[in-house]
Design a protein around this motif. Structure first.
Motif, PDB file in Angstrom:
ATOM      1  N   LEU A 185      -4.921  14.940  12.508  1.00 18.29           N
ATOM      2  CA  LEU A 185      -4.580  14.458  14.392  1.00 18.29           C
ATOM      3  C   LEU A 185      -5.145  16.210  14.946  1.00 18.29           C
ATOM      4  O   LEU A 185      -5.530  15.819  15.918  1.00 18.29           O
ATOM      5  N   ALA A 186      -4.885  17.119  13.936  1.00 20.35           N
ATOM      6  CA  ALA A 186      -5.356  18.368  14.475  1.00 20.35           C
ATOM      7  C   ALA A 186      -6.427  18.745  15.141  1.00 20.35           C
ATOM      8  O   ALA A 186      -6.868  19.292  16.005  1.00 20.35           O
ATOM      9  N   HIS A 187      -7.594  18.164  13.883  1.00 17.28           N
ATOM     10  CA  HIS A 187      -8.962  18.247  14.490  1.00 17.28           C
ATOM     11  C   HIS A 187      -9.503  16.805  15.590  1.00 17.28           C
ATOM     12  O   HIS A 187     -10.198  17.478  16.175  1.00 17.28           O
ATOM     13  N   PHE A 216       2.363  18.543  14.623  1.00 12.21           N
ATOM     14  CA  PHE A 216       3.263  18.809  14.291  1.00 12.21           C
ATOM     15  C   PHE A 216       4.608  17.752  13.832  1.00 12.21           C
ATOM     16  O   PHE A 216       4.897  18.126  12.244  1.00 12.21           O
ATOM     17  N   GLU A 217       4.739  16.388  14.211  1.00 12.32           N
ATOM     18  CA  GLU A 217       5.611  15.963  13.914  1.00 12.32           C
ATOM     19  C   GLU A 217       5.371  15.032  12.179  1.00 12.32           C
ATOM     20  O   GLU A 217       6.231  14.951  11.740  1.00 12.32           O
ATOM     21  N   THR A 218       4.221  14.877  12.412  1.00 10.96           N
ATOM     22  CA  THR A 218       3.731  14.191  11.284  1.00 10.96           C
ATOM     23  C   THR A 218       3.739  15.070  10.049  1.00 10.96           C
ATOM     24  O   THR A 218       4.171  14.866   8.864  1.00 10.96           O
ATOM     25  N   ALA A 219       3.627  16.558   9.727  1.00 12.92           N
ATOM     26  CA  ALA A 219       3.548  17.196   8.649  1.00 12.92           C
ATOM     27  C   ALA A 219       5.009  17.382   9.094  1.00 12.92           C
ATOM     28  O   ALA A 219       6.108  17.350   7.639  1.00 12.92           O
ATOM     29  N   GLY A 220       6.397  17.572   9.612  1.00 17.15           N
ATOM     30  CA  GLY A 220       7.402  17.645   9.814  1.00 17.15           C
ATOM     31  C   GLY A 220       8.709  16.161   9.043  1.00 17.15           C
ATOM     32  O   GLY A 220       9.666  16.776   8.402  1.00 17.15           O
ATOM     33  N   ARG A 221       7.542  15.535   8.908  1.00 21.46           N
ATOM     34  CA  ARG A 221       8.469  14.016   8.236  1.00 21.46           C
ATOM     35  C   ARG A 221       8.222  14.022   6.407  1.00 21.46           C
ATOM     36  O   ARG A 221       8.765  13.553   6.015  1.00 21.46           O
ATOM     37  N   VAL A 222       7.076  15.335   6.265  1.00 23.28           N
ATOM     38  CA  VAL A 222       6.650  15.609   5.061  1.00 23.28           C
ATOM     39  C   VAL A 222       8.520  16.012   4.136  1.00 23.28           C
ATOM     40  O   VAL A 222       8.929  15.615   2.947  1.00 23.28           O
ATOM     41  N   ARG A 223       9.633  16.405   4.931  1.00 20.66           N
ATOM     42  CA  ARG A 223      10.931  17.581   4.307  1.00 20.66           C
ATOM     43  C   ARG A 223      11.828  16.051   4.766  1.00 20.66           C
ATOM     44  O   ARG A 223      11.538  15.213   5.042  1.00 20.66           O
ATOM     45  N   GLY A 224      12.565  15.807   3.622  1.00 22.46           N
ATOM     46  CA  GLY A 224      14.047  15.165   3.721  1.00 22.46           C
ATOM     47  C   GLY A 224      15.296  15.604   2.975  1.00 22.46           C
ATOM     48  O   GLY A 224      15.403  17.493   3.662  1.00 22.46           O
TER      49      GLY A 224
END
Length: 289
Positions: A107-109, A117-125
């Motif tokens: 998505l950044a590419h 940014f939001e997609t990376a943040g979904r990795v956290r739980g």
């Protein structure tokens, strides 16, 4: 027997995945495309049980990565979605997290930093992530912030990524975290700073990453180093890097890398302040690519 009714053993799928990873690491994504296509043709789309579904999720995650690095963005998105669905169905949270991190990079590419940014943040739980995985989340978010011109935020995030990485590995690291090492973090640190125009700090970091041994896809740091040198007007260093890179440029098997090299070489070929010798070197690089 049709592909839809044939169910391979999970270990057979994992062997196929391992072979794809080995080809990609040694030769690059474009070289790995034929093997990735063959695997997709041979393997079923869905598994008959959770173990097979988890193995297929790993396979299609790797296929999605290869497609992305080979410049096949639309099918990469499709395979990312399919791998994530398989990981979710099988309960394989770690593969699901890796797919999200890969998709954030895609998505950044594609120029969608907010979604990245939001997609990376979904990795956290609810539970803290191991240091290596958390550092990779921060790297992805730092790139997205840099693309949004969030200078302070990007610098803070990439510094936190380096700090988290220094916390070291643990027994909770997923198997795929093997490639999250110091050169990887250093290279991304330099790349984020280069996105922000901080070339004086970016260039030494990118040089360290570009000259460290590692998988084939890290030629990307060489391409980013050349772009940073061009941005800084470091003409002699840019010419020296082209002289070292151009003879093997035709063998680089990463569409992201070759596209960046072409963009930089085209800029150097026509730039108003670029010395004649560097213009000639840029033409040589374009011809080599």
């Amino acid at each position: 027997m049709s592909r839809s009714t044939w169910h391979p053993a999970p270990h057979e799928v994992l062997r196929t995945t391992g072979r794809l990873i080995a080809v990609d690491a040694a030769e690059g994504a474009t070289a790995a495309l034929p093997a990735a296509r063959a695997a997709v043709r041979r393997m079923p789309r869905y598994g008959g049980g959770s173990d097979l579904a988890a193995a297929l999720a790993e396979l299609y995650e790797v296929v999605g990565w290869i497609l992305f690095d080979a410049g096949r963005h639309r099918p990469a998105r499709s395979f990312n979605a399919h791998a994530y669905d398989l990981a979710r169905r099988s309960g394989d949270r770690w593969t699901g997290r890796l797919v999200l991190l890969n998709h954030s990079m895609l998505l950044a590419h594609l120029g969608r930093p907010r979604a990245a940014f939001e997609t990376a943040g979904r990795v956290r739980g609810p539970r803290p992530l191991p240091a290596r995985v958390d550092s990779l989340v921060l790297v992805r978010q730092a790139h997205a912030a840099a693309l949004r011109r969030g200078d302070r935020e990007a610098r803070t995030l990439i510094s936190r990524a380096r700090s988290r990485f220094l916390d070291g590995g643990s027994r909770h690291d997923p198997a795929w975290a093997w490639w999250v090492d110091e050169p990887e973090l250093i290279g991304h640190h330099g790349w984020v700073l280069a996105r922000l125009g901080a070339y004086d700090r970016a260039i030494p970091l990118l040089h360290r990453a570009a000259t460290a041994p590692g998988p084939s896809y890290r030629h990307l740091f060489t391409a980013q180093l050349l772009a940073a040198l061009a941005g800084a007007g470091a003409w002699r260093d840019a010419e020296a890097l082209i002289t070292a890179t151009a003879p093997g440029a035709g063998r680089i098997s990463s569409a992201r890398t070759t596209a960046q090299l072409r963009r930089t070489a085209a800029h150097l070929r026509t730039g108003p302040r670029v010395p004649a010798a560097l213009r000639d070197a840029a033409v040589f690089l374009l011809e080599s690519l």
